[in-house]
Enzyme design. Structure first.
Site, PDB file in Angstrom:
ATOM      1  N   HIS A  72      -9.699 -45.296  25.333  1.00  0.00           N
ATOM      2  CA  HIS A  72     -10.566 -46.015  26.267  1.00  0.00           C
ATOM      3  C   HIS A  72     -10.665 -47.492  25.883  1.00  0.00           C
ATOM      4  O   HIS A  72     -11.107 -47.819  24.796  1.00  0.00           O
ATOM      5  CB  HIS A  72     -11.977 -45.409  26.253  1.00  0.00           C
ATOM      6  CG  HIS A  72     -12.065 -44.089  26.957  1.00  0.00           C
ATOM      7  ND1 HIS A  72     -13.261 -43.480  27.228  1.00  0.00           N
ATOM      8  CD2 HIS A  72     -11.095 -43.293  27.474  1.00  0.00           C
ATOM      9  CE1 HIS A  72     -13.028 -42.334  27.865  1.00  0.00           C
ATOM     10  NE2 HIS A  72     -11.728 -42.203  28.024  1.00  0.00           N
ATOM     11  N   TYR A 201     -23.041 -44.928  30.145  1.00  0.00           N
ATOM     12  CA  TYR A 201     -24.354 -44.871  29.488  1.00  0.00           C
ATOM     13  C   TYR A 201     -25.378 -45.355  30.513  1.00  0.00           C
ATOM     14  O   TYR A 201     -25.328 -46.511  30.934  1.00  0.00           O
ATOM     15  CB  TYR A 201     -24.394 -45.793  28.267  1.00  0.00           C
ATOM     16  CG  TYR A 201     -23.546 -45.323  27.095  1.00  0.00           C
ATOM     17  CD1 TYR A 201     -22.190 -45.631  26.997  1.00  0.00           C
ATOM     18  CD2 TYR A 201     -24.103 -44.570  26.061  1.00  0.00           C
ATOM     19  CE1 TYR A 201     -21.427 -45.203  25.915  1.00  0.00           C
ATOM     20  CE2 TYR A 201     -23.347 -44.143  24.979  1.00  0.00           C
ATOM     21  CZ  TYR A 201     -22.005 -44.464  24.919  1.00  0.00           C
ATOM     22  OH  TYR A 201     -21.252 -44.035  23.849  1.00  0.00           O
ATOM     23  N   PRO A 293     -27.126 -40.721  18.225  1.00  0.00           N
ATOM     24  CA  PRO A 293     -25.742 -40.642  18.707  1.00  0.00           C
ATOM     25  C   PRO A 293     -25.360 -41.706  19.739  1.00  0.00           C
ATOM     26  O   PRO A 293     -24.184 -41.827  20.095  1.00  0.00           O
ATOM     27  CB  PRO A 293     -25.652 -39.239  19.322  1.00  0.00           C
ATOM     28  CG  PRO A 293     -27.052 -38.821  19.595  1.00  0.00           C
ATOM     29  CD  PRO A 293     -27.920 -39.531  18.613  1.00  0.00           C
ATOM     30  N   LYS A 297     -21.514 -43.385  16.344  1.00  0.00           N
ATOM     31  CA  LYS A 297     -21.111 -43.911  15.031  1.00  0.00           C
ATOM     32  C   LYS A 297     -21.097 -42.897  13.891  1.00  0.00           C
ATOM     33  O   LYS A 297     -20.506 -43.153  12.842  1.00  0.00           O
ATOM     34  CB  LYS A 297     -22.069 -45.056  14.615  1.00  0.00           C
ATOM     35  CG  LYS A 297     -21.976 -46.279  15.469  1.00  0.00           C
ATOM     36  CD  LYS A 297     -20.805 -47.137  15.037  1.00  0.00           C
ATOM     37  CE  LYS A 297     -20.444 -48.197  16.033  1.00  0.00           C
ATOM     38  NZ  LYS A 297     -19.243 -47.897  16.816  1.00  0.00           N
ATOM     39  N   TYR A 385     -19.360 -51.583  19.220  1.00  0.00           N
ATOM     40  CA  TYR A 385     -19.013 -50.254  19.745  1.00  0.00           C
ATOM     41  C   TYR A 385     -17.642 -49.789  19.242  1.00  0.00           C
ATOM     42  O   TYR A 385     -17.486 -48.633  18.851  1.00  0.00           O
ATOM     43  CB  TYR A 385     -19.065 -50.258  21.277  1.00  0.00           C
ATOM     44  CG  TYR A 385     -18.991 -48.866  21.867  1.00  0.00           C
ATOM     45  CD1 TYR A 385     -20.141 -48.085  21.991  1.00  0.00           C
ATOM     46  CD2 TYR A 385     -17.780 -48.319  22.276  1.00  0.00           C
ATOM     47  CE1 TYR A 385     -20.075 -46.789  22.503  1.00  0.00           C
ATOM     48  CE2 TYR A 385     -17.706 -47.027  22.792  1.00  0.00           C
ATOM     49  CZ  TYR A 385     -18.861 -46.277  22.903  1.00  0.00           C
ATOM     50  OH  TYR A 385     -18.793 -44.999  23.406  1.00  0.00           O
TER      51      TYR A 385
HETATM   52  P1  RFL Z   1     -21.644 -32.662   8.389  1.00  0.00           P
HETATM   53  O1  RFL Z   1     -20.697 -32.637   9.533  1.00  0.00           O
HETATM   54  O2  RFL Z   1     -23.048 -32.302   8.595  1.00  0.00           O
HETATM   55  O3  RFL Z   1     -21.003 -31.688   7.285  1.00  0.00           O
HETATM   56  C1  RFL Z   1     -21.711 -31.306   6.137  1.00  0.00           C
HETATM   57  C2  RFL Z   1     -21.118 -29.998   5.630  1.00  0.00           C
HETATM   58  O4  RFL Z   1     -21.793 -29.650   4.409  1.00  0.00           O
HETATM   59  C3  RFL Z   1     -22.116 -28.266   4.427  1.00  0.00           C
HETATM   60  N1  RFL Z   1     -23.252 -28.041   3.528  1.00  0.00           N
HETATM   61  C4  RFL Z   1     -23.157 -27.506   2.291  1.00  0.00           C
HETATM   62  N2  RFL Z   1     -22.097 -27.082   1.595  1.00  0.00           N
HETATM   63  C5  RFL Z   1     -22.339 -26.583   0.337  1.00  0.00           C
HETATM   64  N3  RFL Z   1     -23.586 -26.496  -0.193  1.00  0.00           N
HETATM   65  C6  RFL Z   1     -24.662 -26.924   0.471  1.00  0.00           C
HETATM   66  N4  RFL Z   1     -25.885 -26.849  -0.067  1.00  0.00           N
HETATM   67  C7  RFL Z   1     -24.482 -27.456   1.783  1.00  0.00           C
HETATM   68  N5  RFL Z   1     -25.325 -27.959   2.715  1.00  0.00           N
HETATM   69  C8  RFL Z   1     -24.565 -28.296   3.758  1.00  0.00           C
HETATM   70  C9  RFL Z   1     -22.397 -27.979   5.896  1.00  0.00           C
HETATM   71  O5  RFL Z   1     -22.259 -26.589   6.192  1.00  0.00           O
HETATM   72  C10 RFL Z   1     -21.360 -28.847   6.603  1.00  0.00           C
HETATM   73  O6  RFL Z   1     -20.153 -28.147   6.824  1.00  0.00           O
HETATM   74  O7  RFL Z   1     -21.643 -34.088   7.670  1.00  0.00           O
HETATM   75  P2  RFL Z   1     -20.469 -35.208   7.531  1.00  0.00           P
HETATM   76  O8  RFL Z   1     -19.210 -34.591   6.983  1.00  0.00           O
HETATM   77  O9  RFL Z   1     -21.089 -36.332   6.828  1.00  0.00           O
HETATM   78  O10 RFL Z   1     -20.098 -35.613   9.016  1.00  0.00           O
HETATM   79  C11 RFL Z   1     -21.055 -36.246   9.840  1.00  0.00           C
HETATM   80  C12 RFL Z   1     -20.778 -35.969  11.313  1.00  0.00           C
HETATM   81  O11 RFL Z   1     -20.628 -34.572  11.498  1.00  0.00           O
HETATM   82  C13 RFL Z   1     -21.898 -36.519  12.211  1.00  0.00           C
HETATM   83  O12 RFL Z   1     -22.256 -37.816  11.777  1.00  0.00           O
HETATM   84  C14 RFL Z   1     -21.481 -36.612  13.690  1.00  0.00           C
HETATM   85  O13 RFL Z   1     -21.338 -35.323  14.241  1.00  0.00           O
HETATM   86  C15 RFL Z   1     -22.518 -37.384  14.495  1.00  0.00           C
HETATM   87  N6  RFL Z   1     -22.233 -37.486  15.930  1.00  0.00           N
HETATM   88  C16 RFL Z   1     -21.316 -38.391  16.429  1.00  0.00           C
HETATM   89  N7  RFL Z   1     -20.570 -39.138  15.568  1.00  0.00           N
HETATM   90  C17 RFL Z   1     -19.603 -39.972  16.041  1.00  0.00           C
HETATM   91  O14 RFL Z   1     -18.941 -40.639  15.230  1.00  0.00           O
HETATM   92  N8  RFL Z   1     -19.328 -40.108  17.398  1.00  0.00           N
HETATM   93  C18 RFL Z   1     -20.022 -39.392  18.324  1.00  0.00           C
HETATM   94  O15 RFL Z   1     -19.710 -39.479  19.510  1.00  0.00           O
HETATM   95  C19 RFL Z   1     -21.072 -38.515  17.852  1.00  0.00           C
HETATM   96  N9  RFL Z   1     -21.779 -37.773  18.716  1.00  0.00           N
HETATM   97  C20 RFL Z   1     -22.939 -36.686  16.852  1.00  0.00           C
HETATM   98  C21 RFL Z   1     -22.696 -36.854  18.253  1.00  0.00           C
HETATM   99  C22 RFL Z   1     -23.847 -35.714  16.411  1.00  0.00           C
HETATM  100  C23 RFL Z   1     -24.512 -34.947  17.348  1.00  0.00           C
HETATM  101  N10 RFL Z   1     -25.395 -33.955  16.832  1.00  0.00           N
HETATM  102  C24 RFL Z   1     -25.522 -32.661  17.338  1.00  0.00           C
HETATM  103  C25 RFL Z   1     -26.070 -34.177  15.562  1.00  0.00           C
HETATM  104  C26 RFL Z   1     -23.362 -36.115  19.185  1.00  0.00           C
HETATM  105  C27 RFL Z   1     -24.289 -35.166  18.743  1.00  0.00           C
HETATM  106  C28 RFL Z   1     -25.023 -34.399  19.812  1.00  0.00           C
HETATM  107  C1  PHB Z   2     -19.738 -37.244  23.148  1.00  0.00           C
HETATM  108  O1  PHB Z   2     -18.789 -37.221  23.954  1.00  0.00           O
HETATM  109  O2  PHB Z   2     -20.160 -36.216  22.587  1.00  0.00           O
HETATM  110  C2  PHB Z   2     -20.441 -38.525  22.878  1.00  0.00           C
HETATM  111  C3  PHB Z   2     -19.909 -39.692  23.397  1.00  0.00           C
HETATM  112  C4  PHB Z   2     -20.575 -40.903  23.168  1.00  0.00           C
HETATM  113  C5  PHB Z   2     -21.725 -40.907  22.401  1.00  0.00           C
HETATM  114  C6  PHB Z   2     -22.233 -39.739  21.860  1.00  0.00           C
HETATM  115  C7  PHB Z   2     -21.590 -38.525  22.104  1.00  0.00           C
HETATM  116  O3  PHB Z   2     -22.360 -42.092  22.189  1.00  0.00           O
END
Ligand code: RFL
Ligand code: PHB
Length: 393
Positions: A72, A201, A293, A297, A385
């Site tokens: 994009h 957005y 979110p 980032k 962004y």
């Molecule tokens: P994670 O993915 O939470 O992974 C941590 C892992 O550690 C395990 N764990 C343990 N293992 C051993 N012993 C323990 N005591 C433990 N406790 C926990 C867990 O089971 C897990 O497997 O952290 P990490 O690796 O730092 O990654 C971070 C990302 O997952 C997170 O920042 C993103 O998902 C956030 N996020 C987004 N990020 C983006 O860059 N672009 C996006 O578009 C975006 N959209 C989002 C998002 C997060 C969302 N939610 C649901 C929080 C949209 C949403 C809705």
């Molecule tokens: C997504 O597609 O899950 C998504 C995209 C943009 C955002 C957050 C989540 O800022």
């Protein structure tokens, strides 16, 4: 059992780090509390910055990303149904983002880990860290009823916001900074074509909405909701009606409705813990910081943290220099705080806050109108962004 680097958590931070260390010939073991299906099944991030795409290429993990990722060059903002486009590529000298779900990223990371025999311990319970302030740390856990201990040179806490690593830093050393937002995001996935080929957005009187996607046939939509709301109260029909209202008639006319197969509410939070290193423990990703979110980032920050950490370990083992290790926390936090600022700001200008009065609303409208009319403001948004550069150590 002994290794050089023990990694707690097999999310994006832990798995990217494991691959980086393997590439540099550094031994690592990943210890994960859940199983592969659980970690891969979590529906989360969708937007990859160029730093993340570049890293997947460098690690030889980009085959499917190149084929299936959606590049994009722009994104859209909408104010009460009036759309305008930010031409990110033109404003940043060609930078883009790539839509490729976190589930796909995890699948690529795990498939390559299996192919390369990267050691991952699944279903590890009661993980404990010891000796982090000495020179011989250990990680212990139970798996299949047996007690295991791993001796290592360093421990990296990649165990997310609810993990145990952060709490190993003494309370008089650890500083935390937090904002909890008075709303959440209700997100759905549905196998229907997206409303637009780019993201939208939307700031609307009734609250924020986001039109995103996973592919040409799979849509990801979010609407701002109350943190205490119950998913069961949101039928698909109610969701689509509310989404269309907030996106406005022009976009609503392009929304294809269909049954959702995933529906969940996520709270919004800004959080940073400092420092990101204590003794022989390093924190990376959500273990150290959370962003709302809105700026997309979270996963990208996890990737930039472990890229810096990978360089630091390569220097330690290869060049016998600890400059990277000693500078890691300050270097990572400098980038983290800028992403925190952007994610907080973008959330603030696009969401409806319960305390907002007419003045606040008009300031928000003026800010979006200013962005619509100012190339300088659009460039500021665009360069944040697509992702700020990773500064040198
Ligand atoms: P994670 O993915 O939470 O992974 C941590 C892992 O550690 C395990 N764990 C343990 N293992 C051993 N012993 C323990 N005591 C433990 N406790 C926990 C867990 O089971 C897990 O497997 O952290 P990490 O690796 O730092 O990654 C971070 C990302 O997952 C997170 O920042 C993103 O998902 C956030 N996020 C987004 N990020 C983006 O860059 N672009 C996006 O578009 C975006 N959209 C989002 C998002 C997060 C969302 N939610 C649901 C929080 C949209 C949403 C809705
Ligand atoms: C997504 O597609 O899950 C998504 C995209 C943009 C955002 C957050 C989540 O800022």
């Amino acid at each position: 059992m002994r290794t050089q680097v023990a990694i707690i958590g097999a999310g994006p931070a832990g798995m990217f780090l494991a691959h980086l260390l393997r590439r540099d010939g550094i031994d690592a073991v990943v210890i994960e509390r859940r199983d592969r299906a659980y970690v891969e099944g979590r529906v989360r991030a969708g937007v990859l910055e160029q730093v993340t795409v570049d890293l997947m290429h460098r690690l030889g993990l980009a085959k499917r990303l190149v084929r299936e990722g959606l590049v994009h060059g722009g994104t859209n903002l909408s104010l009460d149904g009036r759309l305008f486009r930010i031409d990110m590529a033109a404003l940043t000298g060609g930078s883009t983002v790539t839509v490729y779900g976190q589930q796909e990223v995890m699948r690529d990371l795990f498939d390559a880990a299996e192919a390369n025999d990267l050691p991952i311990v699944w279903n590890a319970v009661n993980v404990t860290l010891d000796g982090l302030d000495g020179d011989q740390p250990t990680v212990s856990w139970q798996a299949d009823e047996a007690h295991q201990t791993l001796a290592c040179d360093f421990v990296v806490g990649c165990d997310g916001y609810h993990g145990i690593s952060r709490s190993a830093i003494p309370a008089d050393v650890l500083k935390t900074f937090e904002r909890v937002y008075p709303f959440g995001w209700l997100g759905i996935l549905a196998d229907v074509p997206p409303a637009d080929h780019e993201l939208i957005y939307a700031n609307h009187e009734r609250g924020f909405a986001l039109a995103s996607m996973r592919s040409a046939t799979r849509s990801r939509y979010y609407i701002q909701c109350g943190v205490d709301e119950n998913v069961a109260d949101w039928s698909d029909d109610r969701f689509w009606d509310e989404l269309c209202l907030r996106l406005g008639p022009e976009t609503a006319a392009k929304v294809t409705r269909g049954p959702s197969f995933e529906k969940a509410i996520a709270p919004l939070r800004s959080f940073v813990s400092e420092p990101m290193r204590w003794g022989r423990l390093f924190l990376a990703g959500d273990a150290a910081h959370i962003v709302p979110p809105t700026g997309a980032k979270g996963m990208n920050l996890a990737v930039s943290d472990v890229t810096m950490l990978g360089e630091a370990f390569a220097e330690h083992y290869g060049e016998r220099s600890d400059a990277g290790i000693d500078g890691y926390s300050a270097r990572a936090l400098a980038r983290v705080w800028k992403a925190e600022r952007f994610s907080w700001w973008f959330t603030s200008v696009t969401h409806r806050f319960p305390t907002m009065d007419g003045f606040d609303r008009r300031i928000q409208m003026a800010e979006l109108d200013y962005i619509r009319g100012s190339e300088a403001a659009q460039r500021t948004l665009a360069e944040n962004y697509v992702g700020l550069p990773m500064t040198a150590a």
